[in-house]
Design an enzyme around this catalytic site. Structure first.
Site, PDB file in Angstrom:
ATOM      1  N   HIS A 190       0.819  -1.217   0.000  1.00 18.12           N
ATOM      2  CA  HIS A 190       0.000   0.000   0.000  1.00 18.12           C
ATOM      3  C   HIS A 190       0.852   1.267   0.000  1.00 18.12           C
ATOM      4  CE1 HIS A 190      -4.105   1.645   0.449  1.00 18.12           C
ATOM      5  NE2 HIS A 190      -3.473   2.690   0.959  1.00 18.12           N
TER       6      HIS A 190
ATOM      7  N   ASP B 285       0.448   5.512  -1.208  1.00 20.65           N
ATOM      8  CA  ASP B 285      -0.510   6.549  -1.609  1.00 20.65           C
ATOM      9  C   ASP B 285       0.102   7.639  -2.489  1.00 20.65           C
ATOM     10  OD1 ASP B 285      -3.151   5.949  -0.561  1.00 20.65           O
ATOM     11  OD2 ASP B 285      -2.237   6.040   1.418  1.00 20.65           O
TER      12      ASP B 285
ATOM     13  N   GLU C 114      -8.901   2.250  -3.166  1.00 21.39           N
ATOM     14  CA  GLU C 114      -9.111   2.353  -1.717  1.00 21.39           C
ATOM     15  C   GLU C 114     -10.397   3.111  -1.417  1.00 21.39           C
ATOM     16  OE1 GLU C 114      -5.994   4.257   0.583  1.00 21.39           O
ATOM     17  OE2 GLU C 114      -6.732   3.264   2.401  1.00 21.39           O
TER      18      GLU C 114
ATOM     19  N   HIS D  89     -13.337   3.463   3.490  1.00 20.41           N
ATOM     20  CA  HIS D  89     -12.246   4.256   4.082  1.00 20.41           C
ATOM     21  C   HIS D  89     -12.732   4.657   5.466  1.00 20.41           C
ATOM     22  CE1 HIS D  89      -9.173   7.542   4.492  1.00 20.41           C
ATOM     23  NE2 HIS D  89      -8.472   6.465   4.250  1.00 20.41           N
TER      24      HIS D  89
ATOM     25  N   HIS E  52      -9.269  -0.808   7.172  1.00 17.58           N
ATOM     26  CA  HIS E  52     -10.236   0.284   7.392  1.00 17.58           C
ATOM     27  C   HIS E  52     -11.631  -0.182   7.806  1.00 17.58           C
ATOM     28  CE1 HIS E  52      -7.935   3.848   6.350  1.00 17.58           C
ATOM     29  NE2 HIS E  52      -7.462   3.235   5.295  1.00 17.58           N
TER      30      HIS E  52
ATOM     31  N   HIS F  32      -3.058  -2.714   4.644  1.00 21.17           N
ATOM     32  CA  HIS F  32      -2.213  -1.832   5.476  1.00 21.17           C
ATOM     33  C   HIS F  32      -2.839  -1.688   6.866  1.00 21.17           C
ATOM     34  CE1 HIS F  32      -5.140   0.693   3.470  1.00 21.17           C
ATOM     35  NE2 HIS F  32      -4.753   1.816   4.053  1.00 21.17           N
TER      36      HIS F  32
ATOM     37  N   ASP G  96       1.936   2.102   3.670  1.00 18.52           N
ATOM     38  CA  ASP G  96       1.137   3.338   3.702  1.00 18.52           C
ATOM     39  C   ASP G  96       2.004   4.579   3.448  1.00 18.52           C
ATOM     40  OD1 ASP G  96      -1.390   4.385   3.757  1.00 18.52           O
ATOM     41  OD2 ASP G  96      -1.741   4.114   5.890  1.00 18.52           O
TER      42      ASP G  96
HETATM   43 ZN   LIG Z   1      -5.701   3.748   4.096  1.00 17.25          ZN
END
Ligand SMILES: [Zn+2]
Length: 378
Positions: free
Chosen positions: A20, A22, A123, A150, A191, A212, A320
């Site tokens: 993961h 971003d 996500e 999320h 999440h 994650h 992450d």
């Molecule tokens: Zn996340």
């Protein structure tokens, strides 16, 4: 041979996969999704990810998240996800260091050829806009997992950080999981609430991942995975990929980060919907709410715990990076993955075990999900 040398050799031989990252969101809000404005081929002092640092970290495969904040539910969430899928595809087209991977076999082939395999994930389940057709389109575009929520609940799944509304997955939520099995998209339970995790595990015929997340027993944040779910992930053949964010891994930080959704909503109420403005406001909030940074040992504490409860076949890495405001000491960016290997060697893990944790488990899960999709008839 020193322990450091041994760790470097073990790391160099492994297929290192991070579940993961971003970067697409960061490029979107800080650099208008433009590689002219943020050249990944150059080494940067800011952010967590660029090609020189991925190379230094020995990363063979990177999953890039097409992340969409919960607040986009009902106002273009699918479009925002598509724009970030497009960004990952442009990244692969622009930089020959990368190749897009859609399967476990792709990852192995690309890694063997010395390139970095880029994988796409979506996500936030609100991105499908309650449409299985949109879900299928994401799969067709190459997405390999969908995170069911999320920070907020979706219309069909409860989030870990929102007030429970459905008690897990609704009937449509169950249909989403079945369609993901059929199209080979991994079900990501990061999440989501524990009830949603349990429902996803009940419905899914393919292995389930947490892309994650940490272990709840080590850091008491609802975002982390409880022991009873860890045991079910093991039975399911799935995988928990450990997050590096200090808020989720350092036990003393759990309290400060407990109300992430409330904080996000307050910031939105105060600053409106401009993501770049919100990002600045969030940074200011974090500066006023310092948490202990922790270090690589805290991350490996979560790995140890998951190994004890679920087994070494059911743990991996989901950093992450570029999605979190703070990182542990010694894990400053994607160049630092060897520090994890160093700590695993120091704690007595064998090379075979380390290979599983660094990427082997993810490849097994991906391949198994492909088998299930073939059987169910995509
Ligand atoms: Zn996340």
């Amino acid at each position: 041979m020193t322990a450091r040398h041994r760790a470097a050799e073990v790391h160099g031989r492994a297929i290192v996969i991070d579940g993961h990252n971003d970067l697409p969101w960061r490029l979107r809000i800080e650099f208008e999704s433009s590689f002219d404005r943020f050249d990944l081929a150059a080494r940067h002092a800011d952010g967590h990810t660029d090609i020189p640092r991925l190379r230094e970290g020995g990363v063979a495969a990177q999953v890039f998240a097409a992340f969409v904040p919960s607040d986009y539910a009902g106002r273009g969430a699918a479009r925002v996800a598509l724009e970030q899928i497009d960004l990952v595809k442009r990244l692969v087209a622009r930089y020959p260091d990368f190749e897009l991977a859609r399967s476990a076999a792709d990852v192995r082939r690309i890694a063997e050829g010395g390139k970095i395999a880029a994988l796409i994930a979506v996500e936030g389940g609100h991105t499908i806009e309650n449409s299985l057709a949109v879900l299928r389109a994401f799969a067709e575009l190459g997405a390999r997992y969908l995170t069911l929520t999320h920070l907020s609940n979706t219309d069909w799944a409860d989030s870990a950080t929102d007030e429970p509304r459905h008690g897990g997955l609704t009937e449509f939520g169950r249909a989403v999981v079945r369609e993901m099995n059929r199209t080979g998209l991994l079900v990501d339970i990061s999440h989501v609430s524990a009830a949603t995790m349990a429902d996803a595990l009940e419905v899914s015929e393919a292995p389930v991942i947490a892309s994650h997340s940490g272990a709840l027993a080590v850091n008491d944040h609802a975002r982390n995975v409880p022991d009873e779910i860890l045991r079910r992930v093991a039975e399911n053949g799935g995988l928990v990929m450990v997050n590096f964010f200090p808020g989720f891994i350092v036990p003393e930080a759990a309290e400060t980060v407990r109300d992430l959704l409330r904080v996000e909503r307050e910031l939105r109420a105060k600053h409106g919907d401009d993501d770049a403005v919100l990002e600045k406001a969030a940074r200011a909030w974090w500066a006023e709410h310092p948490i202990p940074r922790g270090n690589v040992g805290h991350v490996v504490d979560h790995i140890d715990h998951i190994v004890q409860v679920a087994g070494v076949d059911h743990v991996g890495l989901g950093s992450d990076f570029d999605g979190v405001p703070q990182v542990p000491e010694g894990l400053e960016d994607v160049s630092k993955f060897p520090a994890i290997t160093g700590e695993l060697v120091a704690r007595g893990y064998s090379e075979a075990e380390i290979n599983k944790i660094l990427g082997g488990n993810f490849l097994r899960v991906l391949a198994r999900a492909e088998d299930v999709a073939r059987r169910l008839g995509a």
